[in-house]
Design a protein around this motif. Structure first.
Motif, mmCIF file in Angstrom:
data_model
loop_
_atom_site.group_PDB
_atom_site.id
_atom_site.type_symbol
_atom_site.label_atom_id
_atom_site.label_comp_id
_atom_site.label_asym_id
_atom_site.label_seq_id
_atom_site.Cartn_x
_atom_site.Cartn_y
_atom_site.Cartn_z
ATOM 1 N N TYR A 130 0.815 -1.211 0.000
ATOM 2 C CA TYR A 130 0.000 0.000 0.000
ATOM 3 C C TYR A 130 0.849 1.262 0.000
ATOM 4 O O TYR A 130 0.528 2.236 -0.675
ATOM 5 C CB TYR A 130 -0.939 0.006 1.207
ATOM 6 N N LEU A 131 1.927 1.256 0.764
ATOM 7 C CA LEU A 131 2.789 2.437 0.817
ATOM 8 C C LEU A 131 3.543 2.640 -0.489
ATOM 9 O O LEU A 131 3.742 3.776 -0.927
ATOM 10 C CB LEU A 131 3.748 2.338 2.003
ATOM 11 N N SER A 132 3.943 1.551 -1.122
ATOM 12 C CA SER A 132 4.608 1.656 -2.425
ATOM 13 C C SER A 132 3.638 2.148 -3.494
ATOM 14 O O SER A 132 4.008 2.950 -4.353
ATOM 15 C CB SER A 132 5.184 0.299 -2.838
ATOM 16 N N ALA A 133 2.415 1.671 -3.431
ATOM 17 C CA ALA A 133 1.402 2.139 -4.384
ATOM 18 C C ALA A 133 1.167 3.637 -4.219
ATOM 19 O O ALA A 133 1.097 4.382 -5.205
ATOM 20 C CB ALA A 133 0.095 1.368 -4.187
ATOM 21 N N ALA A 134 1.076 4.092 -2.980
ATOM 22 C CA ALA A 134 0.875 5.525 -2.738
ATOM 23 C C ALA A 134 2.061 6.333 -3.251
ATOM 24 O O ALA A 134 1.876 7.405 -3.841
ATOM 25 C CB ALA A 134 0.667 5.780 -1.243
ATOM 26 N N ALA A 135 3.273 5.826 -3.041
ATOM 27 C CA ALA A 135 4.460 6.528 -3.537
ATOM 28 C C ALA A 135 4.439 6.619 -5.060
ATOM 29 O O ALA A 135 4.751 7.666 -5.636
ATOM 30 C CB ALA A 135 5.734 5.823 -3.068
ATOM 31 N N THR A 136 4.060 5.542 -5.712
ATOM 32 C CA THR A 136 4.012 5.521 -7.173
ATOM 33 C C THR A 136 2.961 6.494 -7.702
ATOM 34 O O THR A 136 3.214 7.251 -8.642
ATOM 35 C CB THR A 136 3.712 4.092 -7.665
ATOM 36 N N ILE A 137 1.795 6.471 -7.102
ATOM 37 C CA ILE A 137 0.710 7.354 -7.551
ATOM 38 C C ILE A 137 1.068 8.818 -7.301
ATOM 39 O O ILE A 137 0.871 9.673 -8.164
ATOM 40 C CB ILE A 137 -0.611 6.962 -6.862
ATOM 41 N N LEU A 138 1.610 9.106 -6.131
ATOM 42 C CA LEU A 138 1.987 10.485 -5.828
ATOM 43 C C LEU A 138 3.132 10.952 -6.713
ATOM 44 O O LEU A 138 3.153 12.099 -7.165
ATOM 45 C CB LEU A 138 2.354 10.639 -4.353
ATOM 46 N N TYR A 139 4.082 10.071 -7.014
ATOM 47 C CA TYR A 139 5.161 10.469 -7.917
ATOM 48 C C TYR A 139 4.623 10.730 -9.321
ATOM 49 O O TYR A 139 5.106 11.624 -10.017
ATOM 50 C CB TYR A 139 6.290 9.438 -7.969
ATOM 51 N N GLY A 140 3.632 9.962 -9.740
ATOM 52 C CA GLY A 140 2.990 10.227 -11.032
ATOM 53 C C GLY A 140 2.398 11.622 -11.079
ATOM 54 O O GLY A 140 2.537 12.341 -12.075
ATOM 55 N N SER B 215 -9.678 2.501 4.299
ATOM 56 C CA SER B 215 -10.567 3.454 3.614
ATOM 57 C C SER B 215 -9.853 4.765 3.322
ATOM 58 O O SER B 215 -9.963 5.317 2.226
ATOM 59 C CB SER B 215 -11.820 3.719 4.442
ATOM 60 N N TYR B 216 -9.121 5.276 4.312
ATOM 61 C CA TYR B 216 -8.359 6.506 4.100
ATOM 62 C C TYR B 216 -7.306 6.299 3.006
ATOM 63 O O TYR B 216 -7.127 7.150 2.132
ATOM 64 C CB TYR B 216 -7.683 6.966 5.394
ATOM 65 N N ASN B 217 -6.607 5.171 3.055
ATOM 66 C CA ASN B 217 -5.576 4.897 2.066
ATOM 67 C C ASN B 217 -6.167 4.869 0.661
ATOM 68 O O ASN B 217 -5.590 5.442 -0.271
ATOM 69 C CB ASN B 217 -4.885 3.565 2.384
ATOM 70 N N MET B 218 -7.298 4.215 0.497
ATOM 71 C CA MET B 218 -7.946 4.167 -0.816
ATOM 72 C C MET B 218 -8.381 5.567 -1.254
ATOM 73 O O MET B 218 -8.191 5.949 -2.411
ATOM 74 C CB MET B 218 -9.145 3.218 -0.788
ATOM 75 N N ALA B 219 -8.957 6.344 -0.337
ATOM 76 C CA ALA B 219 -9.397 7.706 -0.672
ATOM 77 C C ALA B 219 -8.206 8.566 -1.090
ATOM 78 O O ALA B 219 -8.293 9.331 -2.065
ATOM 79 C CB ALA B 219 -10.131 8.330 0.511
ATOM 80 N N PHE B 220 -7.101 8.451 -0.379
ATOM 81 C CA PHE B 220 -5.886 9.197 -0.707
ATOM 82 C C PHE B 220 -5.414 8.849 -2.114
ATOM 83 O O PHE B 220 -5.179 9.727 -2.953
ATOM 84 C CB PHE B 220 -4.791 8.876 0.321
ATOM 85 N N ASN B 221 -5.283 7.547 -2.389
ATOM 86 C CA ASN B 221 -4.776 7.107 -3.684
ATOM 87 C C ASN B 221 -5.717 7.450 -4.828
ATOM 88 O O ASN B 221 -5.278 7.869 -5.904
ATOM 89 C CB ASN B 221 -4.496 5.600 -3.662
ATOM 90 N N ILE B 222 -7.002 7.294 -4.621
ATOM 91 C CA ILE B 222 -7.966 7.615 -5.673
ATOM 92 C C ILE B 222 -7.967 9.118 -5.953
ATOM 93 O O ILE B 222 -7.987 9.539 -7.111
ATOM 94 C CB ILE B 222 -9.372 7.110 -5.298
#
Length: 178
Positions: free
Chosen positions: A3-13, A70-77
């Motif tokens: 989950y943390l790697s996914a967030a890093a990838t999405i935020l870097y995008g 839920s927060y993690n999904m909301a952040f990434n979306i």
């Protein structure tokens, strides 16, 4: 870590998209990163905002007694949708001067490949539906999450090809001629 790697990838995008679309490049003079402070300030501010945002996200998720899915999904979306919206703007016809894709070219300059960004955004959004609208595994083996990961492989490859094509466009080379 997934989950943390996914967030890093999405935020870097999103980070890259803003740098690219709003031309917030750090100014390079030969091999040194030397530039007047005014020209580098937007890049520095954007870098700090993204870095602090990710740090806050990680701390929030790791210091809480339970992982807040839920927060993690909301952040990434949310981050992903902002990223997608920016690339949709990029792919719009040149007659809509919302973004200046290539500052050294006339405003009407629009290479044929820019519409690929909209196709990739659509593909990413369609694949994301697999993650959002989960379903029970088929034959106890294939579920929505596994299909989401499968779908992201070609999408990532096509995004990479698109970014390469964009970076090699003649519009990046010096001033407009004529």
């Amino acid at each position: 870590m997934d989950y943390l790697s996914a967030a890093a990838t999405i935020l870097y995008g999103l980070y890259y998209s803003v740098v690219r679309l709003y031309h917030l490049y750090p100014v390079h003079q030969r091999l040194l990163l030397i530039a007047p402070p005014k020209s580098r300030l937007p890049h520095i501010i954007w870098t700090l905002m993204c870095s602090l945002g990710y740090t806050w996200h990680v701390l929030y998720l790791t210091l809480m007694p339970r992982f807040d899915y839920s927060y993690n999904m909301a952040f990434n979306i949310t981050i992903g949708m902002i990223h997608n919206f920016l690339w949709i703007l990029y792919s719009l016809p040149a007659s809509l001067p919302i973004l200046r894709r290539f500052p050294t070219r006339p405003k009407t300059y629009r290479p044929a490949y820019v519409s690929k960004a909209a196709v990739l955004v659509f593909a990413t959004t369609a694949a994301m539906c697999l993650e959002l609208f989960d379903f029970p595994p088929w034959e106890r083996m294939i579920d929505a999450h596994s299909l989401w990961h499968l779908a992201t492989v070609p999408i990532a490859a096509y995004w990479y090809d698109f970014i390469l094509e964009d970076s090699m466009d003649e519009g990046w080379r010096g001033r407009a001629r004529g």
